[in-house]
Design a protein around this motif. Structure first.
Motif, PDB file in Angstrom:
ATOM      1  N   PHE A  32      21.444 -70.225 -14.892  1.00  0.00           N
ATOM      2  CA  PHE A  32      21.068 -68.913 -15.436  1.00  0.00           C
ATOM      3  C   PHE A  32      19.560 -68.857 -15.587  1.00  0.00           C
ATOM      4  O   PHE A  32      19.013 -69.037 -16.682  1.00  0.00           O
ATOM      5  CB  PHE A  32      21.779 -68.698 -16.770  1.00  0.00           C
ATOM      6  N   ASP A  33      18.886 -68.613 -14.466  1.00  0.00           N
ATOM      7  CA  ASP A  33      17.423 -68.566 -14.506  1.00  0.00           C
ATOM      8  C   ASP A  33      16.943 -67.130 -14.712  1.00  0.00           C
ATOM      9  O   ASP A  33      17.734 -66.249 -15.068  1.00  0.00           O
ATOM     10  CB  ASP A  33      16.845 -69.191 -13.233  1.00  0.00           C
ATOM     11  N   ASP A  34      15.663 -66.908 -14.470  1.00  0.00           N
ATOM     12  CA  ASP A  34      15.058 -65.599 -14.749  1.00  0.00           C
ATOM     13  C   ASP A  34      15.622 -64.473 -13.902  1.00  0.00           C
ATOM     14  O   ASP A  34      15.369 -63.296 -14.187  1.00  0.00           O
ATOM     15  CB  ASP A  34      13.538 -65.668 -14.538  1.00  0.00           C
ATOM     16  N   GLN A  35      16.313 -64.809 -12.846  1.00  0.00           N
ATOM     17  CA  GLN A  35      16.911 -63.777 -11.996  1.00  0.00           C
ATOM     18  C   GLN A  35      18.161 -63.161 -12.621  1.00  0.00           C
ATOM     19  O   GLN A  35      18.639 -62.136 -12.178  1.00  0.00           O
ATOM     20  CB  GLN A  35      17.267 -64.371 -10.622  1.00  0.00           C
ATOM     21  N   PHE A  36      18.696 -63.848 -13.619  1.00  0.00           N
ATOM     22  CA  PHE A  36      19.923 -63.401 -14.265  1.00  0.00           C
ATOM     23  C   PHE A  36      19.618 -62.773 -15.624  1.00  0.00           C
ATOM     24  O   PHE A  36      18.702 -63.210 -16.330  1.00  0.00           O
ATOM     25  CB  PHE A  36      20.878 -64.574 -14.482  1.00  0.00           C
ATOM     26  N   SER A  37      20.406 -61.778 -15.974  1.00  0.00           N
ATOM     27  CA  SER A  37      20.336 -61.246 -17.336  1.00  0.00           C
ATOM     28  C   SER A  37      21.712 -60.708 -17.712  1.00  0.00           C
ATOM     29  O   SER A  37      22.532 -60.397 -16.841  1.00  0.00           O
ATOM     30  CB  SER A  37      19.271 -60.152 -17.460  1.00  0.00           C
ATOM     31  N   VAL A  38      21.955 -60.640 -19.001  1.00  0.00           N
ATOM     32  CA  VAL A  38      23.211 -60.079 -19.494  1.00  0.00           C
ATOM     33  C   VAL A  38      22.896 -59.023 -20.541  1.00  0.00           C
ATOM     34  O   VAL A  38      21.855 -59.046 -21.192  1.00  0.00           O
ATOM     35  CB  VAL A  38      24.156 -61.139 -20.109  1.00  0.00           C
ATOM     36  N   GLU A  39      23.854 -58.122 -20.670  1.00  0.00           N
ATOM     37  CA  GLU A  39      23.666 -57.032 -21.602  1.00  0.00           C
ATOM     38  C   GLU A  39      25.016 -56.570 -22.100  1.00  0.00           C
ATOM     39  O   GLU A  39      26.016 -56.645 -21.370  1.00  0.00           O
ATOM     40  CB  GLU A  39      22.967 -55.865 -20.869  1.00  0.00           C
ATOM     41  N   ARG A  40      25.018 -56.123 -23.331  1.00  0.00           N
ATOM     42  CA  ARG A  40      26.211 -55.456 -23.862  1.00  0.00           C
ATOM     43  C   ARG A  40      25.735 -54.070 -24.302  1.00  0.00           C
ATOM     44  O   ARG A  40      25.380 -53.865 -25.459  1.00  0.00           O
ATOM     45  CB  ARG A  40      26.793 -56.255 -25.012  1.00  0.00           C
ATOM     46  N   PRO A  41      25.684 -53.140 -23.361  1.00  0.00           N
ATOM     47  CA  PRO A  41      25.018 -51.858 -23.616  1.00  0.00           C
ATOM     48  C   PRO A  41      25.734 -50.959 -24.617  1.00  0.00           C
ATOM     49  O   PRO A  41      25.119 -50.099 -25.220  1.00  0.00           O
ATOM     50  CB  PRO A  41      24.984 -51.208 -22.222  1.00  0.00           C
ATOM     51  N   ASP A  42      27.033 -51.187 -24.769  1.00  0.00           N
ATOM     52  CA  ASP A  42      27.779 -50.386 -25.736  1.00  0.00           C
ATOM     53  C   ASP A  42      28.839 -51.284 -26.352  1.00  0.00           C
ATOM     54  O   ASP A  42      28.802 -52.496 -26.170  1.00  0.00           O
ATOM     55  CB  ASP A  42      28.388 -49.153 -25.054  1.00  0.00           C
TER      56      ASP A  42
END
Lengths: 113, 113
Positions: free
Chosen positions: B61-71
């Motif tokens: 999980f490097d800088d190319q990856f991101s996660v979000e829980r937008p709602d």
């Protein structure tokens, strides 16, 4: 660091015979142990877990697993295999806390009619 | 029975493109995960998410990856600039609390060409 070993890539068993899929683990503290099954082109389905208590745990579809602390093993068993049990089986471990699951490489079970 | 859902089931993208993989965890679950499985290999942990922040991530999980829980329901994995080696099955999982098992979605097969 946690690790899981599944020593067999493939297990073949005749329908109606008992099956065993082996798993050994390494973890620093008390382990939480899991078995998952993966059918072709499907996700991972939870089968059973060991957290604490009885060393023999029972799960879905007639599967059970025995926790052996001295041998650091958590072998999956079923008394009588079905052709429909043919799938890829993964053993997984995690430590207490919020640590992620660490999976073994999987064992392909083939039940022959 | 509640289940984890993932969309799309299959995504084909060109190298260098951004992709967003979507997951809807089980509604009362608190812990969320992404794993991946390169064809024929074991399931590998990418990232865990709790209380609206990353709680743990792997070397993958490097800088190319991101996660979000937008709602309150969705949990997404973004890969900013895909590489050929990102081709894999990506699984989302969620867990209710301690020491409960993780429930996995059916996966998104990502193919990078």
């Amino acid at each position: 660091a946690q690790s899981v070993a599944q020593p067999e890539d493939q297990v073949n068993v005749a329908e109606g015979n008992p099956l065993t899929v082996k798993c050994t683990y390494s973890v620093s503290g008390n382990p939480y142990l899991f078995w998952y099954v993966q059918y072709p082109n499907r996700g991972l389905q939870f089968l059973l877990k060991y957290i604490t208590g009885d060393n023999l745990v029972k799960g879905s579809y007639g599967f059970e697993a025995e926790f052996n602390k001295s041998q650091t093993s958590f072998h999956l068993k079923k008394p009588s295999a079905l052709v429909s049990d043919s799938a890829l089986y993964f053993c997984a471990v995690r430590d207490v806390g919020n640590t992620p699951l660490v999976f073994g490489k999987g064992t392909r079970l083939s039940v022959i009619a | 029975e509640p289940e984890v859902t993932q969309t799309p089931s299959h995504q084909v993208t060109q190298m260098g493109q951004e992709v967003i993989l979507r997951c809807v965890p089980i509604s009362n679950h608190l812990y969320f995960y992404w794993y991946r499985q390169i064809l024929g290999q074991k399931v590998e942990f990418l990232v865990s998410f709790y209380n609206n922040e990353i709680s743990e991530k792997s070397e993958i999980f490097d800088d190319q990856f991101s996660v979000e829980r937008p709602d309150g329901s969705n949990f997404t994995l973004k890969i900013r600039s895909t590489k050929l080696e990102d081709s894999a099955m990506y699984f989302c999982a969620s867990r209710e609390g301690q020491p409960y098992e993780q429930y996995f979605g059916p996966g998104t097969r990502l193919t990078v060409t």
